[in-house]
Design an enzyme around this catalytic site. Structure first.
Site, PDB file in Angstrom:
ATOM      1  N   HIS A   1       0.623   5.131   6.392  1.00 52.08           N
ATOM      2  CA  HIS A   1       0.192   5.661   5.093  1.00 52.08           C
ATOM      3  C   HIS A   1       0.216   7.181   5.073  1.00 52.08           C
ATOM      4  O   HIS A   1      -0.319   7.818   5.983  1.00 52.08           O
ATOM      5  CB  HIS A   1      -1.209   5.138   4.760  1.00 52.08           C
ATOM      6  CG  HIS A   1      -1.279   3.643   4.785  1.00 52.08           C
ATOM      7  ND1 HIS A   1      -1.730   2.936   5.879  1.00 52.08           N
ATOM      8  CD2 HIS A   1      -0.898   2.725   3.869  1.00 52.08           C
ATOM      9  CE1 HIS A   1      -1.645   1.632   5.617  1.00 52.08           C
ATOM     10  NE2 HIS A   1      -1.127   1.481   4.406  1.00 52.08           N
TER      11      HIS A   1
ATOM     12  N   SER B   1       0.805  -1.229   0.000  1.00 51.54           N
ATOM     13  CA  SER B   1       0.000   0.000   0.000  1.00 51.54           C
ATOM     14  C   SER B   1       0.834   1.272   0.000  1.00 51.54           C
ATOM     15  O   SER B   1       0.391   2.300  -0.512  1.00 51.54           O
ATOM     16  CB  SER B   1      -0.905   0.023   1.232  1.00 51.54           C
ATOM     17  OG  SER B   1      -0.117  -0.059   2.413  1.00 51.54           O
TER      18      SER B   1
ATOM     19  N   GLY C   1      -1.900  -4.140   1.080  1.00 50.55           N
ATOM     20  CA  GLY C   1      -2.077  -5.313   1.928  1.00 50.55           C
ATOM     21  C   GLY C   1      -1.198  -6.496   1.577  1.00 50.55           C
ATOM     22  O   GLY C   1      -1.303  -7.543   2.212  1.00 50.55           O
TER      23      GLY C   1
ATOM     24  N   ASP D   1      -2.975   7.103   9.864  1.00 54.34           N
ATOM     25  CA  ASP D   1      -2.290   6.149  10.734  1.00 54.34           C
ATOM     26  C   ASP D   1      -0.793   6.405  10.587  1.00 54.34           C
ATOM     27  O   ASP D   1      -0.398   7.333   9.880  1.00 54.34           O
ATOM     28  CB  ASP D   1      -2.655   4.703  10.341  1.00 54.34           C
ATOM     29  CG  ASP D   1      -2.360   4.409   8.879  1.00 54.34           C
ATOM     30  OD1 ASP D   1      -1.289   4.815   8.396  1.00 54.34           O
ATOM     31  OD2 ASP D   1      -3.201   3.786   8.195  1.00 54.34           O
TER      32      ASP D   1
ATOM     33  N   ASN E   1       4.034  -5.648   5.462  1.00 48.99           N
ATOM     34  CA  ASN E   1       3.075  -6.732   5.763  1.00 48.99           C
ATOM     35  C   ASN E   1       3.748  -8.092   5.903  1.00 48.99           C
ATOM     36  O   ASN E   1       3.075  -9.117   5.859  1.00 48.99           O
ATOM     37  CB  ASN E   1       2.018  -6.795   4.653  1.00 48.99           C
ATOM     38  CG  ASN E   1       1.285  -5.480   4.490  1.00 48.99           C
ATOM     39  OD1 ASN E   1       0.824  -4.900   5.470  1.00 48.99           O
ATOM     40  ND2 ASN E   1       1.204  -4.978   3.268  1.00 48.99           N
TER      41      ASN E   1
END
Ligand SMILES: *[C@@H]1O[C@H](CO)[C@@H](O)[C@H](O)[C@H]1NC(C)=O
Length: 264
Positions: free
Chosen positions: A225, A38, A69, A222, A101
Site C-alpha cells: 500500500h 485496496s 481486501g 507495508d 488477494n
C-alpha cells in the site's frame, strides 16, 4: 387576454420529446467505474488507493467501487460486480483490477474466501471450508463480470495488478505475478468490448525511474500500500500506460486529459 393556441402547445410538446435522447440508455458522457482491491480503493492515512486520483487525468466522471481486501472471487460472491452491472449505461467503461488477494489455496481448511482456484480456464475447486462451495479461477470470475458488462453495451478494461515495492529486496525486481498474465488472458478471452492495460509494467517502470530511496518512501506501512503521493503516481502510471497502448488500445484513450504528466 392571450391564450395558447392548441398548435403551439403541440409544438412545445414535440420540442420536449425531441430534447430527450433517442435511447436513454446511451449515456452522452460515459462514466468510468472501478472494480478492484485496496490498492485502488479509498484508504485512510497514511495510505491511499490509485482509483482516488484517476479523475485528475481523465475528462469523464470516475466512480470508485474498489474495496480493500477483495479478490476477483470475493468481489463476485459478495455481489459487487453485479452491483456495478446494475449501474451501467451503454458506453460506460469498467476497469477491473485484481490480483493482490487472489493467491493462496482455496482448498485449505482455512480458505479465506478470496483465493481463486489455480489455473487459467474452466478448472474448479472445492473450498476446504465447510459449506464453502465451488471455487473458480481468476479468469472465470473476471471474464464472467466482463461479459455481463459487455452484454449491457459497456466497455471493459482489464488492468493488471500493481506491483508491490519492487525495491524491497535492495535491488530492483519487476517480475510480474501470475495474475498479470491472467488479466491479459481474461481480456483476450472476452474479446470484443474488452481490452487490457499492463498497469503492473507501467508502475514498475515508474519505480525503476524513481530509484530505491524515493520508491521506498512511497510505502509508509507495508510493501503493498502506497502513500497518497504514491497512489497519485500509480494513477499517472495507469493513464500513461493507456496513452502509450500498454498493451493494446483501450476506449479510455479517448478520455485522457491533454496535459497528463510523463512518469516513466
Ligand atoms: C506487454 O508488452 C510487453 C512488451 O512487449 C511485454 O514485455 C509484457 O509481457 C506484456 N504484458 C503482458 C501481460 O502480456
Amino acid at each position: 387576454m392571450w391564450t395558447t393556441a392548441p398548435g403551439l402547445t403541440l409544438a412545445l410538446a414535440a420540442i420536449r420529446i425531441c430534447a430527450t435522447p433517442l435511447n436513454p440508455n446511451i449515456a452522452a458522457t460515459p462514466t468510468i467505474y472501478l472494480a478492484g482491491d485496496s490498492t485502488m480503493a479509498k484508504l485512510s492515512a497514511p495510505t491511499d488507493g490509485w482509483g482516488q486520483y484517476l479523475s485528475k487525468y481523465v475528462t469523464i466522471p470516475v466512480v470508485n467501487k474498489a474495496i480493500a481486501g477483495r479478490s476477483a472471487r470475493s468481489f463476485t460472491v459478495e455481489g459487487r460486480f453485479a452491483e456495478i452491472e446494475n449501474l451501467l449505461s451503454s458506453n460506460d467503461i469498467v476497469v477491473i483490477e485484481f490480483g493482490h488477494n487472489d493467491g493462496g489455496s482455496p482448498t485449505s481448511a482455512s480458505d479465506n474466501g478470496r483465493s481463486d482456484c489455480p489455473g487459467t480456464g474452466a478448472e474448479t475447486c472445492k473450498s476446504g471450508k465447510d459449506g464453502g462451495g465451488v471455487v473458480y479461477t481468476f479468469g472465470h470470475y473476471v471474464e464472467a463480470a466482463a461479459k455481463s458488462y459487455v452484454a449491457k453495451g459497456a466497455r471493459v478494461v482489464v488492468s493488471s495488478q500493481t506491483p508491490n515495492n519492487v525495491w524491497e529486496g535492495g535491488k530492483f525486481d519487476g517480475s510480474p505475478s501470475r495474475f498479470v498474465a491472467y488479466a491479459a488472458a481474461a481480456a483476450e478471452n472476452v474479446g470484443e468490448g474488452a481490452s487490457f492495460v499492463d498497469h503492473f509494467r507501467a508502475t514498475a517502470a515508474v519505480y525503476l525511474k524513481l530509484g530505491a530511496a524515493r520508491t521506498n518512501a512511497l510505502f509508509p506501512k507495508d510493501h503493498t500500500h502506497t502513500s497518497p503521493e504514491g497512489a497519485d503516481l500509480v494513477a499517472q502510471a495507469f493513464v500513461e500506460a493507456v496513452a502509450r497502448d500498454f498493451n493494446g488500445t483501450t476506449p479510455l484513450k479517448a478520455y485522457l486529459k491533454a496535459d497528463n504528466p510523463t512518469v516513466f
